[in-house]
Design a protein around this motif. Structure first.
Motif, PDB file in Angstrom:
ATOM      1  N   GLY A  65       0.818  -1.210   0.000  1.00 47.46           N
ATOM      2  CA  GLY A  65       0.000   0.000   0.000  1.00 47.46           C
ATOM      3  C   GLY A  65       0.854   1.262   0.000  1.00 47.46           C
ATOM      4  N   LYS A  66       1.916   1.276   0.809  1.00 47.24           N
ATOM      5  CA  LYS A  66       2.817   2.440   0.847  1.00 47.24           C
ATOM      6  C   LYS A  66       3.516   2.631  -0.498  1.00 47.24           C
ATOM      7  N   ILE A  67       3.959   1.514  -1.096  1.00 47.87           N
ATOM      8  CA  ILE A  67       4.635   1.605  -2.394  1.00 47.87           C
ATOM      9  C   ILE A  67       3.666   2.092  -3.462  1.00 47.87           C
ATOM     10  N   ALA A  68       2.428   1.572  -3.440  1.00 45.39           N
ATOM     11  CA  ALA A  68       1.422   2.003  -4.420  1.00 45.39           C
ATOM     12  C   ALA A  68       1.120   3.489  -4.265  1.00 45.39           C
ATOM     13  N   LEU A  69       1.017   3.966  -3.013  1.00 44.53           N
ATOM     14  CA  LEU A  69       0.769   5.386  -2.780  1.00 44.53           C
ATOM     15  C   LEU A  69       1.942   6.220  -3.302  1.00 44.53           C
ATOM     16  N   GLY A  70       3.169   5.744  -3.048  1.00 44.94           N
ATOM     17  CA  GLY A  70       4.336   6.432  -3.586  1.00 44.94           C
ATOM     18  C   GLY A  70       4.350   6.414  -5.100  1.00 44.94           C
ATOM     19  N   SER A  71       3.890   5.320  -5.684  1.00 41.13           N
ATOM     20  CA  SER A  71       3.848   5.205  -7.140  1.00 41.13           C
ATOM     21  C   SER A  71       2.879   6.205  -7.754  1.00 41.13           C
ATOM     22  N   ILE A  72       1.703   6.342  -7.166  1.00 46.43           N
ATOM     23  CA  ILE A  72       0.729   7.282  -7.728  1.00 46.43           C
ATOM     24  C   ILE A  72       1.204   8.714  -7.533  1.00 46.43           C
ATOM     25  N   ARG A  73       1.920   8.978  -6.423  1.00 50.07           N
ATOM     26  CA  ARG A  73       2.518  10.314  -6.248  1.00 50.07           C
ATOM     27  C   ARG A  73       3.584  10.564  -7.311  1.00 50.07           C
ATOM     28  N   ASN A  74       4.407   9.531  -7.560  1.00 51.91           N
ATOM     29  CA  ASN A  74       5.422   9.659  -8.620  1.00 51.91           C
ATOM     30  C   ASN A  74       4.785  10.079  -9.938  1.00 51.91           C
ATOM     31  N   LYS A  75       3.708   9.376 -10.289  1.00 48.25           N
ATOM     32  CA  LYS A  75       3.097   9.581 -11.604  1.00 48.25           C
ATOM     33  C   LYS A  75       2.361  10.913 -11.705  1.00 48.25           C
ATOM     34  N   LEU A  76       1.568  11.246 -10.662  1.00 46.32           N
ATOM     35  CA  LEU A  76       0.690  12.409 -10.762  1.00 46.32           C
ATOM     36  C   LEU A  76       1.363  13.712 -10.346  1.00 46.32           C
ATOM     37  N   LEU A  77       2.193  13.656  -9.307  1.00 51.07           N
ATOM     38  CA  LEU A  77       2.770  14.893  -8.765  1.00 51.07           C
ATOM     39  C   LEU A  77       4.140  15.224  -9.341  1.00 51.07           C
TER      40      LEU A  77
END
Length: 309
Positions: A65-77
Motif C-alpha cells: 500500500g505504501k509503495i502504491a501510494l508512492g507510485s501514484i505520487r510519482n506519476k501524478l505529482l
C-alpha cells in the motif's frame, strides 16, 4: 415550449455529445498507450514483490500500500507535470532524461547482483533484529518507490508519445488515466502474488479434497515463485534499463549498437516463424540486458573507485 428553452436544451445536448466523444477519445488513447506500455508494466510487476519478501505476512500488504501510494505520487505529482512541461517547452530533453533513468536501473540491478554474489544479505530480510524492522521496512519501501519512479517514467513517456499530437488537456487526462489504471493493475497483482500463500493456507483447510490439494500446492510452490520473481525482477531492471539506453542511442544515431540489436531480433523472428514475435522479443531483451550489464557494471566500478579515493 419557449424557443429559448429549446435552444438551450439543444446546446446542452450538443455539449453532452461533445463531452462524450471527448471521453471516448481519451479512453481510446489511454487504452492504446497502456497497451504499448504493457512490457514495462509487466517488468514493474515482476520487480516489486522482491521488496516485500522476507517480512512478516501482516506487513506485506501495508508495505505494498505504501509503495502504491508512492507510485501514484510519482506519476501524478512528479512525472505528469514534468512530462507535460517537457512536451510543451523542451521535448528534446525527454530522451536524455529517460536514458539517465535507464542507467540508474542498470546500476541498481548490477549492484544487487554484485551484492548477492559477495555473500552479504540485507538485515531484516529474513529475521533481522526486531528493533531494526521499521527502519529496514522504510528503506525497502523507499527503494521500491525510487525504482518505480524510473519504470513509471518509461510508462508515462510511452503514453505521452502516443498522444503527442493532442492538446495539453488531452495529454494530461490520458496520462492521469494511465497512471491510475497502471498503478491499480500492478499493485493489485503484486498484492495477490504475495498473499497467494495465505490463500493456499485457507484453501488447505477446506472441505473439498481438490481444493485442499490446490491449497497445499500453493503453500509449497509460492516460496519458489517469489524467489523466481526476485531473480526476474533484477533481470527486468537490467533489460528495461538497457532497452532505454538502446532506444536513446537509436534516437540520437550515436552508435551501431541499436542496429545490431534490431538486426539480431529480426533474424530471430525470421528463424522461428511460428513464434516470430516471441523469438524477436527474447533476443532483443537479452541483448538489451547485455548492454544494461555493461552500463551498470561501469557505473558500479566508477562509484567504487570514487569511494576508495
Amino acid at each position: 415550449m419557449p424557443t429559448g428553452l429549446v435552444a438551450l436544451l439543444d446546446d446542452i445536448a450538443g455539449i453532452t455529445k461533445l463531452a462524450a466523444a471527448s471521453l471516448d477519445d481519451v479512453s481510446a488513447a489511454a487504452g492504446r498507450a497502456g497497451t504499448k506500455a504493457a512490457g514495462v508494466v509487466i517488468d514493474d510487476t515482476a520487480v516489486t514483490p522482491r521488496y516485500v519478501t522476507g517480512f512478516s505476512p501482516d506487513r506485506e500488504l501495508p508495505m505494498i500500500g505504501k509503495i502504491a501510494l508512492g507510485s501514484i505520487r510519482n506519476k501524478l505529482l512528479i512525472l505528469l507535470p514534468v512530462a507535460i512541461g517537457l512536451s510543451a517547452f523542451a521535448p528534446w530533453a525527454i530522451t536524455p532524461l529517460l536514458m539517465v533513468g535507464g542507467a540508474y536501473l542498470c546500476f541498481e540491478g548490477v549492484e544487487k547482483i554484485a551484492h548477492s554474489l559477495s555473500g552479504h544479505h540485507d538485515e531484516g530480510d529474513a529475521g533481522g533484529a526486531m528493533e531494526n524492522a521499521a527502519e529496514v521496512e522504510a528503506q525497502k519501501v523507499s527503494g521500491a518507490i525510487r525504482t518505480d519512479l524510473i519504470l513509471s517514467a518509461e510508462i508515462m513517456a510511452i503514453a505521452l508519445a502516443d498522444v503527442a499530437d493532442s492538446s495539453l488537456g488531452t495529454q494530461a487526462t490520458v496520462l492521469a488515466v494511465v497512471a491510475f489504471l497502471v498503478t491499480i493493475g500492478v499493485y493489485g497483482v503484486v498484492g495477490l502474488i504475495v498473499k497467494m500463500d495465505d490463500i493456499g493456507l485457507h484453501l488447505a483447510k477446506g472441505r473439498l479434497g481438490f481444493m485442499r490439494a490446490v491449497g497445499r500446492g500453493l503453500v509449497k510452490g509460492m516460496p519458489h515463485v517469489l524467489q523466481a520473481l526476485s531473480v526476474i525482477g533484477i533481470a527486468a531492471m537490467i533489460w528495461v534499463g538497457g532497452g532505454i539506453i538502446v532506444h536513446g542511442l537509436e534516437h540520437f544515431h550515436l552508435t551501431p549498437i541499436p542496429g545490431w540489436v534490431h538486426h539480431a531480433s529480426e533474424a530471430a523472428a525470421h528463424a522461428v516463424p511460428g513464434a516470430a514475435g516471441f523469438a524477436g522479443w527474447v533476443v532483443q531483451a537479452a541483448l538489451s540486458g547485455v548492454v544494461g550489464v555493461v552500463i551498470g557494471a561501469a557505473i558500479v566500478g566508477v562509484l567504487k573507485l570514487v569511494k576508495r579515493k
